[in-house]
Scaffold this motif. Structure first.
Motif, PDB file in Angstrom:
ATOM      1  N   VAL A  79      10.091   0.368  13.026  1.00  0.00           N
ATOM      2  CA  VAL A  79       8.702   0.779  12.784  1.00  0.00           C
ATOM      3  C   VAL A  79       8.653   1.919  11.780  1.00  0.00           C
ATOM      4  O   VAL A  79       7.837   1.910  10.850  1.00  0.00           O
ATOM      5  CB  VAL A  79       8.003   1.169  14.112  1.00  0.00           C
ATOM      6  N   ARG A  80       9.524   2.894  11.916  1.00  0.00           N
ATOM      7  CA  ARG A  80       9.558   4.032  10.985  1.00  0.00           C
ATOM      8  C   ARG A  80       9.892   3.574   9.567  1.00  0.00           C
ATOM      9  O   ARG A  80       9.276   4.015   8.601  1.00  0.00           O
ATOM     10  CB  ARG A  80      10.568   5.070  11.448  1.00  0.00           C
ATOM     11  N   GLN A  81      10.872   2.682   9.452  1.00  0.00           N
ATOM     12  CA  GLN A  81      11.264   2.210   8.129  1.00  0.00           C
ATOM     13  C   GLN A  81      10.144   1.386   7.481  1.00  0.00           C
ATOM     14  O   GLN A  81       9.859   1.554   6.289  1.00  0.00           O
ATOM     15  CB  GLN A  81      12.540   1.375   8.223  1.00  0.00           C
ATOM     16  N   LEU A  82       9.519   0.509   8.256  1.00  0.00           N
ATOM     17  CA  LEU A  82       8.418  -0.294   7.713  1.00  0.00           C
ATOM     18  C   LEU A  82       7.245   0.592   7.311  1.00  0.00           C
ATOM     19  O   LEU A  82       6.633   0.391   6.256  1.00  0.00           O
ATOM     20  CB  LEU A  82       7.955  -1.340   8.738  1.00  0.00           C
ATOM     21  N   ASP A  83       6.928   1.580   8.151  1.00  0.00           N
ATOM     22  CA  ASP A  83       5.828   2.487   7.842  1.00  0.00           C
ATOM     23  C   ASP A  83       6.088   3.239   6.543  1.00  0.00           C
ATOM     24  O   ASP A  83       5.212   3.319   5.668  1.00  0.00           O
ATOM     25  CB  ASP A  83       5.624   3.466   8.995  1.00  0.00           C
ATOM     26  N   ALA A  84       7.293   3.752   6.376  1.00  0.00           N
ATOM     27  CA  ALA A  84       7.631   4.485   5.146  1.00  0.00           C
ATOM     28  C   ALA A  84       7.558   3.562   3.937  1.00  0.00           C
ATOM     29  O   ALA A  84       7.037   3.941   2.880  1.00  0.00           O
ATOM     30  CB  ALA A  84       9.025   5.099   5.263  1.00  0.00           C
ATOM     31  N   HIS A  85       8.065   2.358   4.080  1.00  0.00           N
ATOM     32  CA  HIS A  85       8.049   1.409   2.962  1.00  0.00           C
ATOM     33  C   HIS A  85       6.614   1.029   2.582  1.00  0.00           C
ATOM     34  O   HIS A  85       6.259   1.007   1.399  1.00  0.00           O
ATOM     35  CB  HIS A  85       8.854   0.163   3.325  1.00  0.00           C
ATOM     36  N   LEU A  86       5.783   0.739   3.583  1.00  0.00           N
ATOM     37  CA  LEU A  86       4.400   0.341   3.302  1.00  0.00           C
ATOM     38  C   LEU A  86       3.595   1.491   2.714  1.00  0.00           C
ATOM     39  O   LEU A  86       2.749   1.280   1.840  1.00  0.00           O
ATOM     40  CB  LEU A  86       3.738  -0.207   4.561  1.00  0.00           C
ATOM     41  N   LYS A  87       3.844   2.707   3.154  1.00  0.00           N
ATOM     42  CA  LYS A  87       3.169   3.867   2.556  1.00  0.00           C
ATOM     43  C   LYS A  87       3.569   4.011   1.095  1.00  0.00           C
ATOM     44  O   LYS A  87       2.736   4.328   0.249  1.00  0.00           O
ATOM     45  CB  LYS A  87       3.498   5.144   3.328  1.00  0.00           C
ATOM     46  N   GLY A  88       4.846   3.775   0.790  1.00  0.00           N
ATOM     47  CA  GLY A  88       5.305   3.826  -0.595  1.00  0.00           C
ATOM     48  C   GLY A  88       4.628   2.772  -1.453  1.00  0.00           C
ATOM     49  O   GLY A  88       4.225   3.038  -2.591  1.00  0.00           O
ATOM     50  N   LEU A  89       4.483   1.563  -0.912  1.00  0.00           N
ATOM     51  CA  LEU A  89       3.788   0.499  -1.645  1.00  0.00           C
ATOM     52  C   LEU A  89       2.327   0.845  -1.882  1.00  0.00           C
ATOM     53  O   LEU A  89       1.781   0.589  -2.960  1.00  0.00           O
ATOM     54  CB  LEU A  89       3.899  -0.829  -0.895  1.00  0.00           C
ATOM     55  N   ALA A  90       1.678   1.432  -0.874  1.00  0.00           N
ATOM     56  CA  ALA A  90       0.277   1.818  -1.021  1.00  0.00           C
ATOM     57  C   ALA A  90       0.123   2.898  -2.086  1.00  0.00           C
ATOM     58  O   ALA A  90      -0.816   2.868  -2.888  1.00  0.00           O
ATOM     59  CB  ALA A  90      -0.281   2.307   0.315  1.00  0.00           C
ATOM     60  N   THR A  91       1.061   3.827  -2.131  1.00  0.00           N
ATOM     61  CA  THR A  91       1.038   4.891  -3.142  1.00  0.00           C
ATOM     62  C   THR A  91       1.203   4.300  -4.539  1.00  0.00           C
ATOM     63  O   THR A  91       0.494   4.670  -5.472  1.00  0.00           O
ATOM     64  CB  THR A  91       2.139   5.921  -2.865  1.00  0.00           C
ATOM     65  N   GLN A  92       2.128   3.350  -4.681  1.00  0.00           N
ATOM     66  CA  GLN A  92       2.342   2.703  -5.964  1.00  0.00           C
ATOM     67  C   GLN A  92       1.093   1.919  -6.398  1.00  0.00           C
ATOM     68  O   GLN A  92       0.701   1.964  -7.569  1.00  0.00           O
ATOM     69  CB  GLN A  92       3.522   1.725  -5.900  1.00  0.00           C
ATOM     70  N   ALA A  93       0.469   1.225  -5.462  1.00  0.00           N
ATOM     71  CA  ALA A  93      -0.725   0.446  -5.783  1.00  0.00           C
ATOM     72  C   ALA A  93      -1.864   1.366  -6.197  1.00  0.00           C
ATOM     73  O   ALA A  93      -2.604   1.074  -7.145  1.00  0.00           O
ATOM     74  CB  ALA A  93      -1.144  -0.407  -4.576  1.00  0.00           C
ATOM     75  N   ALA A  94      -2.013   2.488  -5.509  1.00  0.00           N
ATOM     76  CA  ALA A  94      -3.072   3.447  -5.857  1.00  0.00           C
ATOM     77  C   ALA A  94      -2.813   4.043  -7.241  1.00  0.00           C
ATOM     78  O   ALA A  94      -3.744   4.211  -8.023  1.00  0.00           O
ATOM     79  CB  ALA A  94      -3.158   4.550  -4.802  1.00  0.00           C
ATOM     80  N   ALA A  95      -1.553   4.334  -7.538  1.00  0.00           N
ATOM     81  CA  ALA A  95      -1.226   4.898  -8.849  1.00  0.00           C
ATOM     82  C   ALA A  95      -1.477   3.870  -9.947  1.00  0.00           C
ATOM     83  O   ALA A  95      -1.953   4.208 -11.027  1.00  0.00           O
ATOM     84  CB  ALA A  95       0.233   5.358  -8.865  1.00  0.00           C
ATOM     85  N   ALA A  96      -1.172   2.609  -9.673  1.00  0.00           N
ATOM     86  CA  ALA A  96      -1.384   1.554 -10.664  1.00  0.00           C
ATOM     87  C   ALA A  96      -2.875   1.338 -10.927  1.00  0.00           C
ATOM     88  O   ALA A  96      -3.272   1.040 -12.052  1.00  0.00           O
ATOM     89  CB  ALA A  96      -0.739   0.255 -10.189  1.00  0.00           C
ATOM     90  N   LYS A  97      -3.710   1.499  -9.906  1.00  0.00           N
ATOM     91  CA  LYS A  97      -5.158   1.341 -10.094  1.00  0.00           C
ATOM     92  C   LYS A  97      -5.721   2.433 -10.983  1.00  0.00           C
ATOM     93  O   LYS A  97      -6.646   2.209 -11.740  1.00  0.00           O
ATOM     94  CB  LYS A  97      -5.876   1.398  -8.739  1.00  0.00           C
ATOM     95  N   GLY A  98      -5.147   3.621 -10.867  1.00  0.00           N
ATOM     96  CA  GLY A  98      -5.641   4.744 -11.645  1.00  0.00           C
ATOM     97  C   GLY A  98      -5.214   4.734 -13.092  1.00  0.00           C
ATOM     98  O   GLY A  98      -5.778   5.437 -13.925  1.00  0.00           O
ATOM     99  N   LYS A  99      -4.207   3.919 -13.426  1.00  0.00           N
ATOM    100  CA  LYS A  99      -3.707   3.869 -14.802  1.00  0.00           C
ATOM    101  C   LYS A  99      -4.440   2.787 -15.589  1.00  0.00           C
ATOM    102  O   LYS A  99      -4.657   1.691 -15.091  1.00  0.00           O
ATOM    103  CB  LYS A  99      -2.206   3.558 -14.809  1.00  0.00           C
ATOM    104  N   PRO A 100      -4.811   3.078 -16.842  1.00  0.00           N
ATOM    105  CA  PRO A 100      -5.413   2.032 -17.661  1.00  0.00           C
ATOM    106  C   PRO A 100      -4.355   1.006 -18.067  1.00  0.00           C
ATOM    107  O   PRO A 100      -3.190   1.327 -18.239  1.00  0.00           O
ATOM    108  CB  PRO A 100      -5.941   2.775 -18.891  1.00  0.00           C
ATOM    109  N   ASN A 101      -4.776  -0.249 -18.183  1.00  0.00           N
ATOM    110  CA  ASN A 101      -3.831  -1.332 -18.555  1.00  0.00           C
ATOM    111  C   ASN A 101      -3.524  -1.314 -20.022  1.00  0.00           C
ATOM    112  O   ASN A 101      -4.178  -1.219 -20.909  1.00  0.00           O
ATOM    113  CB  ASN A 101      -4.390  -2.693 -18.158  1.00  0.00           C
TER     114      ASN A 101
END
Length: 101
Positions: A79-101
């Motif tokens: 559970v801890r490993q999955l939570d950390a991994h999913l939080k990392g993915l969410a952070t990456q997705a949020a950063a990608a949304k904020g960047k212009p293509n």
């Protein structure tokens, strides 16, 4: 503490197993994780059937791809490993949304 760990495969354990659904069942001191596979068209078909008022079957057949039994300490670690991994993915997705293509 971080420890490098190298797992050696046995038989065909190094081959990935595809799963598109999971179930979790508990037992005293352990957790059963069932990874299964449903044909991709099954769930949308059921949704359409239910939406149209049709009779939805009581059971749907799938294939058990893999069953894993974990002790509670290993389940907590997972559970801890999955939570950390999913939080990392969410952070990456949020950063990608904020960047212009």
């Amino acid at each position: 503490m971080h420890l490098g760990l190298r797992l050696q495969s046995s038989n065909q354990s190094d081959q990935p197993v595809f799963s598109n659904f999971t179930t979790v069942q508990g037992a005293p001191g352990m957790v059963f994780l069932d990874f299964g596979f449903l044909e991709p068209a099954v769930l949308p078909s059921l949704a359409r059937l239910a939406k149209s008022g049709g009779k939805v079957p009581e059971t749907v057949n799938g294939r058990l791809a893999c069953r894993v039994v974990l002790g509670l300490d290993s389940a907590v670690q997972l559970v801890r490993q999955l939570d950390a991994h999913l939080k990392g993915l969410a952070t990456q997705a949020a950063a990608a949304k904020g960047k212009p293509n």
